[in-house]
Write a protein that holds these residues in place. Sequence first.
Motif, PDB file in Angstrom:
ATOM      1  N   MET A   1       0.828  -1.200   0.000  1.00  0.00           N
ATOM      2  CA  MET A   1       0.000   0.000   0.000  1.00  0.00           C
ATOM      3  C   MET A   1       0.859   1.244   0.000  1.00  0.00           C
ATOM      4  O   MET A   1       1.784   1.381   0.789  1.00  0.00           O
ATOM      5  CB  MET A   1      -0.916  -0.012   1.225  1.00  0.00           C
ATOM      6  N   LYS A   2       0.539   2.199  -0.908  1.00  0.00           N
ATOM      7  CA  LYS A   2       1.269   3.461  -1.012  1.00  0.00           C
ATOM      8  C   LYS A   2       0.286   4.620  -0.969  1.00  0.00           C
ATOM      9  O   LYS A   2      -0.859   4.516  -1.425  1.00  0.00           O
ATOM     10  CB  LYS A   2       2.067   3.524  -2.320  1.00  0.00           C
ATOM     11  N   TYR A   3       0.755   5.738  -0.430  1.00  0.00           N
ATOM     12  CA  TYR A   3      -0.031   6.978  -0.359  1.00  0.00           C
ATOM     13  C   TYR A   3       0.708   8.031  -1.175  1.00  0.00           C
ATOM     14  O   TYR A   3       1.897   8.287  -0.959  1.00  0.00           O
ATOM     15  CB  TYR A   3      -0.159   7.410   1.102  1.00  0.00           C
ATOM     16  N   TYR A   4       0.000   8.662  -2.133  1.00  0.00           N
ATOM     17  CA  TYR A   4       0.600   9.655  -3.016  1.00  0.00           C
ATOM     18  C   TYR A   4      -0.053  11.009  -2.745  1.00  0.00           C
ATOM     19  O   TYR A   4      -1.282  11.130  -2.738  1.00  0.00           O
ATOM     20  CB  TYR A   4       0.358   9.304  -4.492  1.00  0.00           C
ATOM     21  N   SER A   5       0.769  12.035  -2.552  1.00  0.00           N
ATOM     22  CA  SER A   5       0.217  13.377  -2.351  1.00  0.00           C
ATOM     23  C   SER A   5       1.344  14.403  -2.409  1.00  0.00           C
ATOM     24  O   SER A   5       2.531  14.056  -2.379  1.00  0.00           O
ATOM     25  CB  SER A   5      -0.495  13.469  -0.994  1.00  0.00           C
ATOM     26  N   TYR A   6       0.946  15.668  -2.480  1.00  0.00           N
ATOM     27  CA  TYR A   6       1.895  16.761  -2.267  1.00  0.00           C
ATOM     28  C   TYR A   6       1.997  16.968  -0.758  1.00  0.00           C
ATOM     29  O   TYR A   6       0.996  17.237  -0.094  1.00  0.00           O
ATOM     30  CB  TYR A   6       1.406  18.032  -2.955  1.00  0.00           C
ATOM     31  N   VAL A   7       3.194  16.825  -0.203  1.00  0.00           N
ATOM     32  CA  VAL A   7       3.414  16.954   1.239  1.00  0.00           C
ATOM     33  C   VAL A   7       4.452  18.053   1.467  1.00  0.00           C
ATOM     34  O   VAL A   7       5.649  17.817   1.288  1.00  0.00           O
ATOM     35  CB  VAL A   7       3.887  15.630   1.866  1.00  0.00           C
ATOM     36  N   PRO A   8       4.049  19.264   1.830  1.00  0.00           N
ATOM     37  CA  PRO A   8       5.000  20.365   1.972  1.00  0.00           C
ATOM     38  C   PRO A   8       5.881  20.284   3.215  1.00  0.00           C
ATOM     39  O   PRO A   8       6.984  20.813   3.231  1.00  0.00           O
ATOM     40  CB  PRO A   8       4.110  21.611   2.028  1.00  0.00           C
ATOM     41  N   HIS A   9       5.383  19.639   4.265  1.00  0.00           N
ATOM     42  CA  HIS A   9       6.180  19.550   5.484  1.00  0.00           C
ATOM     43  C   HIS A   9       5.688  18.417   6.378  1.00  0.00           C
ATOM     44  O   HIS A   9       4.564  17.930   6.227  1.00  0.00           O
ATOM     45  CB  HIS A   9       6.145  20.872   6.271  1.00  0.00           C
ATOM     46  N   GLY A  10       6.544  18.018   7.291  1.00  0.00           N
ATOM     47  CA  GLY A  10       6.178  17.075   8.339  1.00  0.00           C
ATOM     48  C   GLY A  10       6.332  17.759   9.682  1.00  0.00           C
ATOM     49  O   GLY A  10       6.830  18.875   9.789  1.00  0.00           O
ATOM     50  N   LEU A  11       5.876  17.090  10.731  1.00  0.00           N
ATOM     51  CA  LEU A  11       6.064  17.581  12.097  1.00  0.00           C
ATOM     52  C   LEU A  11       6.895  16.562  12.867  1.00  0.00           C
ATOM     53  O   LEU A  11       6.663  15.356  12.757  1.00  0.00           O
ATOM     54  CB  LEU A  11       4.723  17.797  12.795  1.00  0.00           C
ATOM     55  N   VAL A  12       7.862  17.069  13.627  1.00  0.00           N
ATOM     56  CA  VAL A  12       8.693  16.210  14.478  1.00  0.00           C
ATOM     57  C   VAL A  12       8.279  16.456  15.919  1.00  0.00           C
ATOM     58  O   VAL A  12       8.350  17.574  16.423  1.00  0.00           O
ATOM     59  CB  VAL A  12      10.185  16.508  14.278  1.00  0.00           C
ATOM     60  N   MET A  13       7.826  15.402  16.553  1.00  0.00           N
ATOM     61  CA  MET A  13       7.338  15.462  17.931  1.00  0.00           C
ATOM     62  C   MET A  13       8.430  14.960  18.867  1.00  0.00           C
ATOM     63  O   MET A  13       9.036  13.904  18.644  1.00  0.00           O
ATOM     64  CB  MET A  13       6.091  14.570  18.023  1.00  0.00           C
ATOM     65  N   SER A  14       8.722  15.746  19.907  1.00  0.00           N
ATOM     66  CA  SER A  14       9.708  15.350  20.908  1.00  0.00           C
ATOM     67  C   SER A  14       9.085  15.488  22.290  1.00  0.00           C
ATOM     68  O   SER A  14       8.347  16.444  22.543  1.00  0.00           O
ATOM     69  CB  SER A  14      10.954  16.237  20.797  1.00  0.00           C
ATOM     70  N   TRP A  15       9.352  14.553  23.190  1.00  0.00           N
ATOM     71  CA  TRP A  15       8.709  14.567  24.499  1.00  0.00           C
ATOM     72  C   TRP A  15       9.650  14.050  25.580  1.00  0.00           C
ATOM     73  O   TRP A  15      10.657  13.390  25.303  1.00  0.00           O
ATOM     74  CB  TRP A  15       7.443  13.705  24.473  1.00  0.00           C
ATOM     75  N   SER A  16       9.327  14.390  26.816  1.00  0.00           N
ATOM     76  CA  SER A  16      10.066  13.850  27.962  1.00  0.00           C
ATOM     77  C   SER A  16       9.130  12.948  28.754  1.00  0.00           C
ATOM     78  O   SER A  16       7.933  13.218  28.867  1.00  0.00           O
ATOM     79  CB  SER A  16      10.595  14.981  28.852  1.00  0.00           C
ATOM     80  N   ASP A  17       9.668  11.874  29.292  1.00  0.00           N
ATOM     81  CA  ASP A  17       8.841  10.909  30.032  1.00  0.00           C
ATOM     82  C   ASP A  17       8.567  11.356  31.457  1.00  0.00           C
ATOM     83  O   ASP A  17       7.576  10.928  32.067  1.00  0.00           O
ATOM     84  CB  ASP A  17       9.544   9.542  30.056  1.00  0.00           C
ATOM     85  N   ASP A  18       9.427  12.216  32.006  1.00  0.00           N
ATOM     86  CA  ASP A  18       9.291  12.593  33.410  1.00  0.00           C
ATOM     87  C   ASP A  18       8.661  13.971  33.612  1.00  0.00           C
ATOM     88  O   ASP A  18       8.599  14.481  34.728  1.00  0.00           O
ATOM     89  CB  ASP A  18      10.661  12.551  34.095  1.00  0.00           C
ATOM     90  N   GLY A  19       8.192  14.590  32.529  1.00  0.00           N
ATOM     91  CA  GLY A  19       7.540  15.893  32.651  1.00  0.00           C
ATOM     92  C   GLY A  19       8.483  17.073  32.642  1.00  0.00           C
ATOM     93  O   GLY A  19       8.037  18.222  32.773  1.00  0.00           O
ATOM     94  N   SER A  20       9.785  16.846  32.464  1.00  0.00           N
ATOM     95  CA  SER A  20      10.734  17.968  32.441  1.00  0.00           C
ATOM     96  C   SER A  20      10.625  18.725  31.129  1.00  0.00           C
ATOM     97  O   SER A  20      10.400  18.133  30.076  1.00  0.00           O
ATOM     98  CB  SER A  20      12.159  17.447  32.630  1.00  0.00           C
ATOM     99  N   PRO A  21      10.778  20.054  31.174  1.00  0.00           N
ATOM    100  CA  PRO A  21      10.676  20.865  29.950  1.00  0.00           C
ATOM    101  C   PRO A  21      11.782  20.523  28.963  1.00  0.00           C
ATOM    102  O   PRO A  21      12.888  20.145  29.350  1.00  0.00           O
ATOM    103  CB  PRO A  21      10.813  22.301  30.462  1.00  0.00           C
ATOM    104  N   LEU A  22      11.454  20.684  27.674  1.00  0.00           N
ATOM    105  CA  LEU A  22      12.418  20.418  26.624  1.00  0.00           C
ATOM    106  C   LEU A  22      12.967  21.729  26.081  1.00  0.00           C
ATOM    107  O   LEU A  22      12.256  22.735  26.007  1.00  0.00           O
ATOM    108  CB  LEU A  22      11.765  19.649  25.470  1.00  0.00           C
TER     109      LEU A  22
END
Length: 392
Positions: free
Chosen positions: A66-87
């Motif tokens: 299965m493939k998905y075709y589209s114009y994709v101008p950007h992605g989002l990079v998600m970053s998180w901390s497990d202990d609640g400390s600010p990034l």
Amino acid sequence: MATKQKLLTDISLKGLEIAPSQIRGAVRIVPLLRREVRGDLRLMQRNYNEDITIVSLDGKIAEPGMKYYSYVPHGLVMSWSDDGSPLASFGGQIIKSDGKRLDCGCATVRLMHRMAKREAKNQLRFLPLHLAMEGFLSLFFSGPDIAWSEYSKYALSHGLGSRSEMSVNGRYIAGLEDALRVFEIHPRQVGVLVFVAETLASAFVVPTPEDYRALHTSLLEDFYGELIYEYSLMFDKPLPMDLSVDDSTINSLADLRSAIAKMRSDWAAFQGFMAEGLLQRQLNSQRVFTAGPFVLQRFITDLRLKEENHIGEAIIRENGELEYLKTYRLSTAQTRRVYLLSQLHFYNWNIDATAKALGNTREEFVTRLETAGFGYLLNQQVRDAARKKGKK
């Protein structure tokens, strides 16, 4: 031990406040402010410059699947901390390469693995809105589970086959670019509700005000439904909706302060009411990724043929607070297509049972499938019989 987080059943603005809207032309933008910013979840934009992107949904771009075709101008990079400390801010961090770029002469192509791909222990890349649209396109994709005689050989072998939907880039929504350029951004603003001609076009929420400032103009790179595009061309101003303070009740600064606070509260409640087609609607949700105390999900509102319907994606904190939200309003035709498929699926793809449940004759229901673009699922004999009956 962490408890397993539940899937979304509705969208609430827990942890957010609705601020007075700003208007330019037919575009009304309602700011969303966060009461408490924790900073343990951050989003960064990753830009792409290719004409088309091909995403392998099973992670194997070079192999059949299965493939998905589209114009994709950007992605989002998600970053998180497990202990609640600010990034810390992403500004100085190294950006990884994402997929493979091909130059085909007349166009450039980016090959990517998966809609949401983990890149590090606490980092995930996903494709905003495309994550939701791919889920929408894959609804009931496999077709009939039973070899009913009414269906074509293609439908029985390949299901729906290749599905496609059309949308409009945000730069073509009249007035949106100007509105995003001139409107004030509040200090605690983390999102917006975007209305075009008083119709909810999109909802967008991110974790922190810093993330929102960086992603504010990304709304122009999102895609919107045909209805929103047409409304932006048909109307040049929204409906008049003004609130004022009754000066006969004002005798002191305290009275004025109280009256303004009430006016703001009433206005926020009304703007929330304007978005009731999304807020508090029942959702059908699918978990995409669990990231420590956060869950990335995609959803579709419960389908209502004569009302607005939305698809989207969200990140929810353990306590139910909304950290990320991006939505797309389905057109009437898109709603009709997925509604017909959902009814067929519910009745095990039995044509006669589905037609009866919808109050149609067999021929009328076949005609509805033809009109919705699904006539290829049926064998030619069934299609010809319905067409012949329709002429009579």
